[in-house]
Design a protein around this motif. Structure first.
Motif, PDB file in Angstrom:
ATOM      1  N   PRO A 155       1.393   2.813  -3.997  1.00 33.30           N
ATOM      2  CA  PRO A 155      -0.322   3.452  -4.144  1.00 33.30           C
ATOM      3  C   PRO A 155      -0.489   4.633  -3.703  1.00 33.30           C
ATOM      4  O   PRO A 155      -0.618   5.816  -4.562  1.00 33.30           O
ATOM      5  CB  PRO A 155      -1.556   2.617  -4.252  1.00 33.30           C
ATOM      6  CG  PRO A 155      -0.608   1.175  -4.300  1.00 33.30           C
ATOM      7  CD  PRO A 155       1.135   1.498  -3.832  1.00 33.30           C
ATOM      8  N   THR A 156       0.437   5.035  -2.439  1.00 36.12           N
ATOM      9  CA  THR A 156      -0.631   5.630  -1.606  1.00 36.12           C
ATOM     10  C   THR A 156       0.839   6.550  -2.274  1.00 36.12           C
ATOM     11  O   THR A 156       0.557   8.458  -2.403  1.00 36.12           O
ATOM     12  CB  THR A 156      -0.151   5.850   0.105  1.00 36.12           C
ATOM     13  OG1 THR A 156      -0.646   4.723   0.239  1.00 36.12           O
ATOM     14  CG2 THR A 156      -0.290   7.124   0.697  1.00 36.12           C
TER      15      THR A 156
ATOM     16  N   HIS B 180      -6.225   7.218  -5.620  1.00 32.36           N
ATOM     17  CA  HIS B 180      -5.226   6.155  -5.207  1.00 32.36           C
ATOM     18  C   HIS B 180      -4.947   6.359  -3.581  1.00 32.36           C
ATOM     19  O   HIS B 180      -3.894   5.073  -3.414  1.00 32.36           O
ATOM     20  CB  HIS B 180      -3.695   6.779  -6.033  1.00 32.36           C
ATOM     21  CG  HIS B 180      -3.508   5.809  -7.668  1.00 32.36           C
ATOM     22  ND1 HIS B 180      -4.871   6.362  -8.272  1.00 32.36           N
ATOM     23  CD2 HIS B 180      -3.156   4.364  -8.144  1.00 32.36           C
ATOM     24  CE1 HIS B 180      -4.536   5.231  -9.852  1.00 32.36           C
ATOM     25  NE2 HIS B 180      -3.423   4.798  -9.229  1.00 32.36           N
TER      26      HIS B 180
ATOM     27  N   GLY C  87      -4.575   2.857  -1.313  1.00 32.66           N
ATOM     28  CA  GLY C  87      -3.105   3.043  -0.828  1.00 32.66           C
ATOM     29  C   GLY C  87      -2.988   2.748   0.883  1.00 32.66           C
ATOM     30  O   GLY C  87      -3.294   2.515   1.653  1.00 32.66           O
TER      31      GLY C  87
ATOM     32  N   GLY D  19       0.906  -1.286  -0.191  1.00 36.89           N
ATOM     33  CA  GLY D  19      -0.187   0.271  -0.042  1.00 36.89           C
ATOM     34  C   GLY D  19       0.386   0.665  -0.349  1.00 36.89           C
ATOM     35  O   GLY D  19       0.094   2.235   0.043  1.00 36.89           O
TER      36      GLY D  19
END
Length: 56
Positions: A7-8, A39, A43, A4
């Motif tokens: 995506p963050t 996103h 994330g 995650g």
């Protein structure tokens, strides 16, 4: 690497670029900012969901 996190970070960069182009292309900026925020949210959900797991 924590699940995650990519995506963050990617969402943060996309959101920043969408905000940067807000003056010249307002409609495209709204779309890019929305994708970036999505996103970031997804994330963050992954980060919270998998925080109790050990990385290795």
């Amino acid at each position: 690497m924590r699940e995650g996190l990519i995506p963050t970070v990617l969402g943060t960069a996309v959101t920043a670029s969408g905000v940067a182009m807000r003056g010249k292309f307002p409609m495209a900026a709204a779309v890019v900012t929305g994708f970036g925020l999505a996103h970031m949210v997804l994330g963050a959900i992954d980060l919270v969901e998998h925080r109790s797991r050990k990385p290795f």
